[in-house]
Design a protein around this motif. Sequence first.
Motif, mmCIF file in Angstrom:
data_model
loop_
_atom_site.group_PDB
_atom_site.id
_atom_site.type_symbol
_atom_site.label_atom_id
_atom_site.label_comp_id
_atom_site.label_asym_id
_atom_site.label_seq_id
_atom_site.Cartn_x
_atom_site.Cartn_y
_atom_site.Cartn_z
ATOM 1 N N TYR A 108 0.822 -1.209 0.000
ATOM 2 C CA TYR A 108 0.000 0.000 0.000
ATOM 3 C C TYR A 108 0.863 1.270 0.000
ATOM 4 O O TYR A 108 0.515 2.266 -0.634
ATOM 5 C CB TYR A 108 -0.951 0.005 1.194
ATOM 6 C CG TYR A 108 -2.082 0.997 1.012
ATOM 7 C CD1 TYR A 108 -3.146 0.708 0.168
ATOM 8 C CD2 TYR A 108 -2.058 2.229 1.650
ATOM 9 C CE1 TYR A 108 -4.168 1.616 -0.028
ATOM 10 C CE2 TYR A 108 -3.079 3.146 1.460
ATOM 11 C CZ TYR A 108 -4.127 2.832 0.621
ATOM 12 O OH TYR A 108 -5.138 3.740 0.417
ATOM 13 N N THR A 109 1.981 1.228 0.709
ATOM 14 C CA THR A 109 2.875 2.385 0.725
ATOM 15 C C THR A 109 3.408 2.669 -0.681
ATOM 16 O O THR A 109 3.443 3.829 -1.124
ATOM 17 C CB THR A 109 4.054 2.159 1.693
ATOM 18 O OG1 THR A 109 3.551 1.974 3.016
ATOM 19 C CG2 THR A 109 5.003 3.346 1.684
ATOM 20 N N ILE A 110 3.817 1.625 -1.384
ATOM 21 C CA ILE A 110 4.292 1.809 -2.763
ATOM 22 C C ILE A 110 3.152 2.309 -3.643
ATOM 23 O O ILE A 110 3.350 3.165 -4.514
ATOM 24 C CB ILE A 110 4.885 0.490 -3.304
ATOM 25 C CG1 ILE A 110 6.189 0.178 -2.569
ATOM 26 C CG2 ILE A 110 5.127 0.577 -4.815
ATOM 27 C CD1 ILE A 110 6.815 -1.147 -2.943
ATOM 28 N N GLY A 111 1.942 1.807 -3.400
ATOM 29 C CA GLY A 111 0.782 2.308 -4.139
ATOM 30 C C GLY A 111 0.574 3.794 -3.913
ATOM 31 O O GLY A 111 0.256 4.545 -4.844
ATOM 32 N N LEU A 112 0.768 4.260 -2.694
ATOM 33 C CA LEU A 112 0.637 5.683 -2.375
ATOM 34 C C LEU A 112 1.696 6.520 -3.082
ATOM 35 O O LEU A 112 1.400 7.548 -3.679
ATOM 36 C CB LEU A 112 0.757 5.893 -0.865
ATOM 37 C CG LEU A 112 -0.479 5.638 -0.018
ATOM 38 C CD1 LEU A 112 -0.097 5.627 1.450
ATOM 39 C CD2 LEU A 112 -1.530 6.689 -0.278
ATOM 40 N N ILE A 113 2.926 6.057 -3.004
ATOM 41 C CA ILE A 113 4.037 6.810 -3.580
ATOM 42 C C ILE A 113 3.850 7.021 -5.081
ATOM 43 O O ILE A 113 4.149 8.096 -5.609
ATOM 44 C CB ILE A 113 5.370 6.081 -3.302
ATOM 45 C CG1 ILE A 113 5.692 6.131 -1.798
ATOM 46 C CG2 ILE A 113 6.510 6.691 -4.116
ATOM 47 C CD1 ILE A 113 6.872 5.268 -1.398
ATOM 48 N N PHE A 114 3.326 5.997 -5.752
ATOM 49 C CA PHE A 114 3.214 6.059 -7.208
ATOM 50 C C PHE A 114 1.778 6.282 -7.692
ATOM 51 O O PHE A 114 1.476 6.049 -8.861
ATOM 52 C CB PHE A 114 3.777 4.779 -7.827
ATOM 53 C CG PHE A 114 5.257 4.626 -7.639
ATOM 54 C CD1 PHE A 114 6.141 5.236 -8.503
ATOM 55 C CD2 PHE A 114 5.757 3.904 -6.561
ATOM 56 C CE1 PHE A 114 7.514 5.105 -8.317
ATOM 57 C CE2 PHE A 114 7.126 3.771 -6.367
ATOM 58 C CZ PHE A 114 8.003 4.377 -7.251
ATOM 59 N N ASN A 115 0.912 6.726 -6.766
ATOM 60 C CA ASN A 115 -0.476 7.004 -7.131
ATOM 61 C C ASN A 115 -1.151 5.774 -7.736
ATOM 62 O O ASN A 115 -1.865 5.856 -8.739
ATOM 63 C CB ASN A 115 -0.546 8.184 -8.110
ATOM 64 C CG ASN A 115 -1.939 8.768 -8.213
ATOM 65 O OD1 ASN A 115 -2.743 8.664 -7.286
ATOM 66 N ND2 ASN A 115 -2.251 9.371 -9.344
ATOM 67 N N ARG A 116 -0.923 4.625 -7.111
ATOM 68 C CA ARG A 116 -1.513 3.365 -7.564
ATOM 69 C C ARG A 116 -2.263 2.677 -6.409
ATOM 70 O O ARG A 116 -2.210 1.461 -6.275
ATOM 71 C CB ARG A 116 -0.413 2.421 -8.075
ATOM 72 C CG ARG A 116 0.375 2.930 -9.279
ATOM 73 C CD ARG A 116 -0.414 2.829 -10.559
ATOM 74 N NE ARG A 116 0.345 3.305 -11.705
ATOM 75 C CZ ARG A 116 1.123 2.553 -12.479
ATOM 76 N NH1 ARG A 116 1.251 1.265 -12.200
ATOM 77 N NH2 ARG A 116 1.754 3.072 -13.505
ATOM 78 N N THR A 117 -2.950 3.459 -5.605
ATOM 79 C CA THR A 117 -3.617 2.862 -4.446
ATOM 80 C C THR A 117 -4.728 1.899 -4.854
ATOM 81 O O THR A 117 -4.998 0.922 -4.162
ATOM 82 C CB THR A 117 -4.193 3.949 -3.521
ATOM 83 O OG1 THR A 117 -5.010 4.838 -4.291
ATOM 84 C CG2 THR A 117 -3.081 4.733 -2.855
ATOM 85 N N GLY A 118 -5.391 2.182 -5.978
ATOM 86 C CA GLY A 118 -6.426 1.269 -6.458
ATOM 87 C C GLY A 118 -5.852 -0.077 -6.803
ATOM 88 O O GLY A 118 -6.379 -1.131 -6.394
#
Length: 379
Positions: A164-174
Amino acid sequence: MLDEMSKQEKALLLLVFTALALYHVTELSAVSHASTLTITDALGRVVNLTRTPQRVVSLSPSITETLLALNLSNEIVGVDHYSYSDWFMNASSQFQSRNVTDVGGYWWSAISIEKILSLQPGLVLADAGAHRPLLNTFVEYNLTVVYLKGGSATSIEDVYSDIYTIGLIFNRTGEATKLINNIEAQLNEGKRLLSGYAGLSVLYVVGIYQGIWVAGKSTYFNDLVSRLGLKNAAGSYGWRAVSIEDIAAWRPDVVIVASMGVTREDVEKSGLASLGAKVVYLNSTETDILSRPSPLVALVPSVLYDALSKAVPLPTTTTTPQTATVTYTETKTETSTFTMTITIEKTTYQSSWVLALVVSSLVIAFAAGLLTGRRTKKG
């Protein structure tokens, strides 16, 4: 209408439109450049990211595999040595074809800071366990670094947190949420698959050197087997070397030996083969799946089932499982929750408010001018 307006009215109208345009541009600039993503990484450090990173160096296979699973391969410009030869999602071929740089490692002492600096990365993703000693060096060279749990994860929740953190950093939370849901679905299905072995005592041996190295309590392996309805036979804590006497006292039902330089001869000499427990050997791919805290966790139930079925065959009436695969389709599984500190800060430019007041004043003046002009004509 414009033909009927005086030169003064036309000039005033042009001024209003110009002010509106300037206001609009300034507002867009404030939104695109003033947003800061603030996260707390695995070392408890507060890291501010003002833009989505485009050149990323990953220093851990677990982190690299998460990037790949979130379709972020194109952002990667450098990886650790083990990631460079990773089989997951055909990583090795991808990296070679794109000239991704092998920066050494996995352990901090083998990482080449010079190679990292030559890549001019926008972000370095490091492992909280293996790369903590490099923190001061990263800071000294003004490198933006976010530490994740990576290979030092002690639970499945740590894996979800990294995803989830990586999703946040790269705007890929979905995409991150879908991946987490998929892993949850695979683990839930895996527990059903392994229900015939519920309560079985399993010992995981990862090395034989000055003792027998096992995965004890408070480890990623311990959380995995507990989640799947099995029991970790080890009575020790962490990854540590224990004696054959300790293991004999634990009385494991099955001993699973990782392919990490451990031979059958080593097992014989250590006394493990004489305990009465069934001994199963994993190949290198199975060892990666069982040991690496990453999206590979979705494949763990299948690996454990294959290993245990070799040692303790279940009745033939049991349904034979199909090989688990990692997919990223959305499921209805409820998303797991975990604690993370995330705040979004936006800075409002004072000039935006000034322009807003100017525009408002001009609009009012323009309207008043038109009304005055019409009243004069009517009079």
